[in-house]
Scaffold this motif. Structure first.
Motif, PDB file in Angstrom:
ATOM      1  N   SER A  38      46.334  49.470  45.421  1.00 26.83           N
ATOM      2  CA  SER A  38      45.002  49.334  46.012  1.00 26.83           C
ATOM      3  C   SER A  38      43.932  49.162  44.935  1.00 26.83           C
ATOM      4  N   ASP A  39      43.989  49.979  43.896  1.00 29.97           N
ATOM      5  CA  ASP A  39      43.000  49.863  42.821  1.00 29.97           C
ATOM      6  C   ASP A  39      43.145  48.543  42.069  1.00 29.97           C
ATOM      7  N   GLN A  40      44.377  48.083  41.903  1.00 27.10           N
ATOM      8  CA  GLN A  40      44.571  46.795  41.258  1.00 27.10           C
ATOM      9  C   GLN A  40      43.891  45.691  42.059  1.00 27.10           C
ATOM     10  N   GLN A  41      44.066  45.704  43.365  1.00 24.39           N
ATOM     11  CA  GLN A  41      43.449  44.689  44.217  1.00 24.39           C
ATOM     12  C   GLN A  41      41.921  44.755  44.141  1.00 24.39           C
ATOM     13  N   LYS A  42      41.371  45.957  44.094  1.00 26.88           N
ATOM     14  CA  LYS A  42      39.911  46.119  43.976  1.00 26.88           C
ATOM     15  C   LYS A  42      39.403  45.487  42.686  1.00 26.88           C
ATOM     16  N   VAL A  43      40.134  45.681  41.616  1.00 26.68           N
ATOM     17  CA  VAL A  43      39.729  45.102  40.341  1.00 26.68           C
ATOM     18  C   VAL A  43      39.862  43.581  40.379  1.00 26.68           C
ATOM     19  N   PHE A  44      40.958  43.068  40.917  1.00 28.25           N
ATOM     20  CA  PHE A  44      41.142  41.618  40.995  1.00 28.25           C
ATOM     21  C   PHE A  44      40.019  40.957  41.798  1.00 28.25           C
ATOM     22  N   VAL A  45      39.662  41.561  42.925  1.00 27.74           N
ATOM     23  CA  VAL A  45      38.582  41.018  43.754  1.00 27.74           C
ATOM     24  C   VAL A  45      37.255  41.065  42.992  1.00 27.74           C
ATOM     25  N   SER A  46      37.010  42.168  42.304  1.00 25.88           N
ATOM     26  CA  SER A  46      35.758  42.295  41.545  1.00 25.88           C
ATOM     27  C   SER A  46      35.669  41.260  40.434  1.00 25.88           C
ATOM     28  N   VAL A  47      36.752  41.068  39.705  1.00 25.63           N
ATOM     29  CA  VAL A  47      36.772  40.058  38.645  1.00 25.63           C
ATOM     30  C   VAL A  47      36.545  38.674  39.242  1.00 25.63           C
ATOM     31  N   SER A  48      37.201  38.386  40.343  1.00 27.99           N
ATOM     32  CA  SER A  48      37.040  37.094  41.002  1.00 27.99           C
ATOM     33  C   SER A  48      35.588  36.864  41.426  1.00 27.99           C
ATOM     34  N   GLU A  49      34.986  37.856  42.051  1.00 25.26           N
ATOM     35  CA  GLU A  49      33.599  37.713  42.515  1.00 25.26           C
ATOM     36  C   GLU A  49      32.638  37.491  41.348  1.00 25.26           C
ATOM     37  N   LEU A  50      32.775  38.288  40.303  1.00 28.41           N
ATOM     38  CA  LEU A  50      31.826  38.193  39.193  1.00 28.41           C
ATOM     39  C   LEU A  50      31.987  36.912  38.393  1.00 28.41           C
ATOM     40  N   THR A  51      33.222  36.490  38.165  1.00 22.30           N
ATOM     41  CA  THR A  51      33.414  35.237  37.429  1.00 22.30           C
ATOM     42  C   THR A  51      33.015  34.040  38.285  1.00 22.30           C
ATOM     43  N   ARG A  52      33.226  34.137  39.588  1.00 20.99           N
ATOM     44  CA  ARG A  52      32.784  33.077  40.506  1.00 20.99           C
ATOM     45  C   ARG A  52      31.261  32.946  40.460  1.00 20.99           C
ATOM     46  N   ASN A  53      30.561  34.076  40.358  1.00 18.55           N
ATOM     47  CA  ASN A  53      29.096  34.035  40.264  1.00 18.55           C
ATOM     48  C   ASN A  53      28.638  33.237  39.048  1.00 18.55           C
ATOM     49  N   VAL A  54      29.382  33.322  37.945  1.00 21.66           N
ATOM     50  CA  VAL A  54      29.034  32.543  36.753  1.00 21.66           C
ATOM     51  C   VAL A  54      29.082  31.051  37.085  1.00 21.66           C
ATOM     52  N   LEU A  55      30.131  30.633  37.762  1.00 22.13           N
ATOM     53  CA  LEU A  55      30.255  29.206  38.108  1.00 22.13           C
ATOM     54  C   LEU A  55      29.199  28.776  39.120  1.00 22.13           C
ATOM     55  N   ASP A  56      28.920  29.634  40.095  1.00 22.30           N
ATOM     56  CA  ASP A  56      28.013  29.260  41.184  1.00 22.30           C
ATOM     57  C   ASP A  56      26.533  29.384  40.840  1.00 22.30           C
ATOM     58  N   HIS A  57      26.187  30.325  39.964  1.00 22.39           N
ATOM     59  CA  HIS A  57      24.764  30.635  39.774  1.00 22.39           C
ATOM     60  C   HIS A  57      24.274  30.556  38.335  1.00 22.39           C
ATOM     61  N   ALA A  58      25.173  30.400  37.379  1.00 22.75           N
ATOM     62  CA  ALA A  58      24.757  30.461  35.973  1.00 22.75           C
ATOM     63  C   ALA A  58      25.137  29.205  35.199  1.00 22.75           C
ATOM     64  N   TYR A  59      25.141  28.077  35.870  1.00 22.63           N
ATOM     65  CA  TYR A  59      25.399  26.791  35.212  1.00 22.63           C
ATOM     66  C   TYR A  59      26.762  26.766  34.516  1.00 22.63           C
ATOM     67  N   SER A  60      27.722  27.549  35.008  1.00 19.62           N
ATOM     68  CA  SER A  60      29.082  27.611  34.450  1.00 19.62           C
ATOM     69  C   SER A  60      29.087  27.986  32.973  1.00 19.62           C
ATOM     70  N   LYS A  61      28.168  28.860  32.596  1.00 18.52           N
ATOM     71  CA  LYS A  61      28.108  29.295  31.202  1.00 18.52           C
ATOM     72  C   LYS A  61      28.116  30.817  31.172  1.00 18.52           C
ATOM     73  N   GLY A  62      29.270  31.378  30.863  1.00 19.45           N
ATOM     74  CA  GLY A  62      29.351  32.825  30.792  1.00 19.45           C
ATOM     75  C   GLY A  62      30.614  33.279  30.101  1.00 19.45           C
ATOM     76  N   ASN A  63      30.729  34.583  29.947  1.00 15.38           N
ATOM     77  CA  ASN A  63      31.886  35.171  29.292  1.00 15.38           C
ATOM     78  C   ASN A  63      32.392  36.370  30.078  1.00 15.38           C
ATOM     79  N   PHE A  64      33.684  36.584  29.991  1.00 17.12           N
ATOM     80  CA  PHE A  64      34.354  37.729  30.598  1.00 17.12           C
ATOM     81  C   PHE A  64      35.014  38.499  29.460  1.00 17.12           C
ATOM     82  N   TYR A  65      34.658  39.763  29.318  1.00 20.13           N
ATOM     83  CA  TYR A  65      35.247  40.633  28.297  1.00 20.13           C
ATOM     84  C   TYR A  65      36.027  41.712  29.028  1.00 20.13           C
ATOM     85  N   CYS A  66      37.262  41.922  28.652  1.00 14.64           N
ATOM     86  CA  CYS A  66      38.098  42.932  29.288  1.00 14.64           C
ATOM     87  C   CYS A  66      38.622  43.866  28.207  1.00 14.64           C
TER      88      CYS A  66
END
Length: 131
Positions: free
Chosen positions: A33-61
């Motif tokens: 369950s926690d793994q799925q929560k993290v996967f969804v969160s990563v997907s949402e936040l990285t998608r926001n970079v593509l949709d709202h930030a001119y596809s310019k961003g970074n993901f640090y894990c």
């Protein structure tokens, strides 16, 4: 190496970020369950970079002793009316799962958001074993 950086500029990068998180999470006792929560969160936040930030961003894990922390930064225009977004009063036209930032705040154990006209930074943590 206990950290990974992914430049977010395409759909492929979203999948790479999720794959990175999956690899790190295998090293700690996260529930399915926690793994799925993290996967969804990563997907949402990285998608926001593509949709709202001119596809310019970074993901640090980063793998921590008892959890995982990821940071998503972008150089977009910032979030207008952040309180409305976090309270679910403003919907986005995003192609994500529709959970947005308010969903990420609910899914993760800790989450901070900094936004300005120079970009946005979101830091999120999930503790293994539901700390």
């Amino acid at each position: 190496m206990n950290f990974q950086v992914v430049n977010i500029s395409s759909e492929y990068d979203i999948y790479y970020a999720i794959s990175t998180v999956r690899h790190f999470m295998k090293q700690l006792p996260f529930s399915e369950s926690d793994q799925q929560k993290v996967f969804v969160s990563v997907s949402e936040l990285t998608r926001n970079v593509l949709d709202h930030a001119y596809s310019k961003g970074n993901f640090y894990c980063e793998l921590m002793d008892e959890g995982i922390r990821f940071t998503v930064t972008d150089r977009g225009p910032g979030i207008v009316n952040l309180d409305e977004v976090l309270n679910g009063k403003r919907k986005s036209s995003s192609r994500g799962l529709g959970l947005g930032l308010s969903g990420v705040m609910r899914l993760m154990d800790e989450c901070w958001i900094e936004t300005s006209t120079r970009g946005t930074k979101v830091v999120a943590i999930k503790w293994a074993g539901n700390k």
